[in-house]
Design an enzyme around this catalytic site. Structure first.
Site, short mmCIF file in Angstrom:
data_model
loop_
_atom_site.label_atom_id
_atom_site.label_comp_id
_atom_site.label_asym_id
_atom_site.label_seq_id
_atom_site.Cartn_x
_atom_site.Cartn_y
_atom_site.Cartn_z
N GLU A 217 1.11 2.66 -0.61
CA GLU A 217 2.60 3.04 -0.75
C GLU A 217 2.82 4.06 -1.97
OE1 GLU A 217 5.05 -0.33 1.52
OE2 GLU A 217 5.14 -0.43 -0.68
N GLU B 291 1.14 -3.18 6.71
CA GLU B 291 2.22 -4.19 6.56
C GLU B 291 3.33 -4.19 7.33
OE1 GLU B 291 3.88 -4.14 2.51
OE2 GLU B 291 1.82 -3.75 1.71
#
Length: 473
Positions: free
Chosen positions: A171, A379
Site C-alpha cells: 500500500e 487483502e
C-alpha cells in the site's frame, strides 16, 4: 462462484499488527512504535507492543491456521527486527547490522508453515520503517531505495530457498499517508514533497524487485500490494461504464475529499494510473507534468527503467469503492463523469467504510485490461464489532455475507476475461488496527487481548469450506 482449479486461497497479517515483542531480542524501534506512543495518535493510546503476541505464539497460531484449512499465508517481516542501525553514520553511508535473533524467528515461522503444508507469501515491507531511517529522511530521502535494497537482499538470500512468493511494498498510498499526517510517522509535508515521496516509493519498489531477481532462483515470483478507492460504475449502462473509465484517468482530487476531480491541481493519491503506469508502462500519466508543474519530482536518467522492473503479478487490496455515473452537471460534463453520493443509512463496516462489492468486479477488470498482469487480491475483508455470544461462539454473519458478495463479483471479473489468480482474506487474526487501535476487529479468528485466547468465528469455518470447495457453495 466459479474459480480456476489452481486458484490461490489464503489469509493475511502484518508484523506490527500481530507480533508484539516490541523490545525483545534486539528489535529496534519503528516509526509505528514512535507514532503509537505519541499521545493522541491512536485510539485510547493503543500500540503494537503486545498485540496478538504472535512472536511467542506463532506455533499455536500456525496449528490453528492448518486446522482452518488455510493453504497460503501472507505475512510481513519486521524490518527493525532483522536489521539494526546506528544513529550516527560513517562517511555518509547507512548500513544495517544483522540481528540474528530476529532472522531466527522468521526461520522458525517459515519452517513451521511448511511443516503444516502452508505456503508462505512474504511481504517485505508493511509500514514498519526503522525509526533511525526515518530520522535520516525516510521516504523523503532518495537513498531509501538503497536501504530497502540491502534489507531485501538479506531477506531473500536467507529465506529464498523456502519462500517463492514475495510482495515488495504494501500500500504505497498509505505509506504516503504518513506524510499527510494520518499515519506514521505523522508528518504533514507539501505537495512537492508528496510527489517526491511517490517517486522514491516507486524507485524503491523497482530496486526491491531487482534485489529479489538477483538473489533467488528461477520460479520465484514477486509483485507488490496496491490500494486505493476502487471506482466502479453505478449501473451496467454504457454511459456509466464510459464515465467510470474516464474517472480512472484522473490524478487530481476534490479539495479535502480524497475523490477524483479533473483540473484541481491537487494530487489524488488514490489514482491507480499515477502509481502503476510508471511500473507497467514506464512513464507517469500524460498530463501529470502540466497539472503539477514544478511540484513534479526530478526524474534522473535510469529512474524509469528501475521503476518499470517487471513484476510477476499485481497485488490489489480492495475494501471499498466510489460509485461513478454519467455526468449530471455542466461542470461534470467537462471531465466526463459524476461521483454518486451514497444515500444516508447506506450499509457500512465498523470502520464506516462503504460496502461496495461491485468494486471487486469492475476495478479488477480495469486493472487487467490496462496492464495485462495476473491479479492477486492481497487483502479484502471488513471490520466489525464482533463479540462472543452466550454460547461461547462468535456469529459474524456480516463478515460471511460481505465476503460472499465480494467473491461473487470477483468471479464475474474472471468470467469477463480478467486473470485473477488468488485471494487473501484480511485478516486471519483480530489485531492492532493502526490508528484505530483495538476498537475494531478484522479477523476470521477472535483474539481476547487480555488472555490471548484464540476463538475461530463462524466466518472462519465458512471460509474453510469456501477454500475446500474452491468457491463453490
Amino acid at each position: 462462484m466459479t474459480f480456476p482449479k489452481d486458484f490461490i486461497w489464503g489469509a493475511a497479517t502484518a508484523s506490527y499488527q500481530i507480533e508484539g515483542a516490541a523490545k525483545e531480542d534486539g528489535r529496534q524501534e519503528s516509526v509505528w512504535d514512535a507514532f503509537s506512543h505519541t499521545p493522541g495518535k491512536t485510539k485510547f493510546g493503543a500500540s503494537g507492543d503486545i498485540a496478538c503476541d504472535h512472536y511467542h505464539r506463532y506455533k499455536e497460531d500456525i496449528e490453528l491456521f492448518s486446522e482452518l484449512g488455510i493453504p497460503n499465508y501472507r505475512f510481513s517481516v519486521a524490518w527493525p527486527r532483522v536489521l539494526s542501525y546506528d544513529s550516527d553514520t560513517k562517511g555518509g553511508a547507512i548500513h544495517g547490522s544483522v540481528n540474528q535473533k530476529g532472522l531466527d524467528f522468521y526461520d522458525r515461522l517459515i519452517d513451521s508453515l511448511l511443516e503444516k503444508n502452508i505456503t508462505p507469501w512474504l511481504t517485505l515491507f508493511h509500514w514498519d520503517l526503522p525509526l533511525v531511517l526515518e530520522r535520516k529522511g525516510g521516504w523523503r530521502n532518495r537513498d531509501v531505495r538503497y536501504w530497502a535494497g540491502e534489507y531485501t537482499e538479506l531477506i531473500v538470500k536467507k529465506f529464498g530457498d523456502r519462500v517463492k512468493n514475495f510482495f515488495t511494498l504494501n500500500e504505497m498510498p498509505c505509506i504516503l499517508g504518513g506524510y499527510m499526517g494520518w499515519m506514521a510517522p505523522g508528518l504533514a509535508v507539501s505537495q512537492r514533497e508528496h510527489l517526491n515521496i511517490v517517486h522514491n516509493l516507486l524507485l524503491t519498489q523497482g530496486t526491491m524487485v531487482q534485489a529479489v531477481r538477483a538473489n533467488t532462483s528461477a520460479g520465484t515470483k514477486v509483485g507488490f500490494a496496491h490500494c486505493g478507492f476502487a471506482n466502479f460504475p453505478l449501473t451496467d449502462s454504457a454511459e456509466d461504464i464510459e464515465a467510470f473509465e474516464k474517472s480512472m484517468d484522473v490524478f487530481e482530487e476534490k479539495e479535502e475529499s480524497w475523490l477524483p476531480q479533473k483540473g484541481s491541481g491537487e494530487f489524488y493519491s488514490g489514482c491507480l494510473h499515477y502509481w502503476c503506469d510508471p511500473i507497467y508502462l514506464g512513464h507517469y500519466p500524460e498530463g501529470a507534468e502540466k497539472a503539477f508543474g514544478s511540484d513534479m519530482p526530478e526524474i534522473l536518467d535510469g529512474d524509469m527503467k528501475i521503476i518499470s522492473s517487471p513484476v510477476d503479478f499485481h497485488g490489489q487490496n480492495i475494501y471499498e469503492g466510489v460509485a461513478i455515473c454519467a455526468p449530471k452537471t455542466d461542470k461534470d460534463k467537462e471531465q466526463g463523469f459524476s461521483i454518486q453520493n451514497f444515500p444516508f443509512g447506506y450499509h457500512t463496516t465498523g470502520a464506516k467504510w462503504n460496502i461496495t462489492p461491485r468494486s471487486m468486479h469492475y476495478f479488477t477488470k480495469h486493472i487487467y485490461d490496462r496492464y495485462k498482469k495476473p491479479i492477486i487480491i492481497s487483502e479484502n475483508g471488513l471490520s466489525t464489532n464482533d463479540f462472543m455470544s452466550e454460547d461461547g461462539k462468535i456469529h459474524d454473519t456480516l463478515r460471511i455475507d460481505f465476503t460472499k458478495a465480494y467473491l461473487n463479483e470477483l468471479a464475474k471479473s474472471i468470467q469477463d476475461g480478467a486473470n485473477i489468480s488468488g485471494y487473501f482474506h484480511w485478516s486471519i487474526l483480530d489485531n492492532f488496527e493502526w490508528a484505530r487501535g483495538y476498537t475494531e476487529r478484522f479477523g476470521l479468528v477472535h483474539v481476547d487481548y487480555e488472555t490471548q485466547k484464540r476463538t475461530p468465528k463462524d466466518s472462519a469455518y465458512w471460509y474453510r469450506d469456501v477454500i475446500k470447495n474452491n468457491g463453490t457453495l
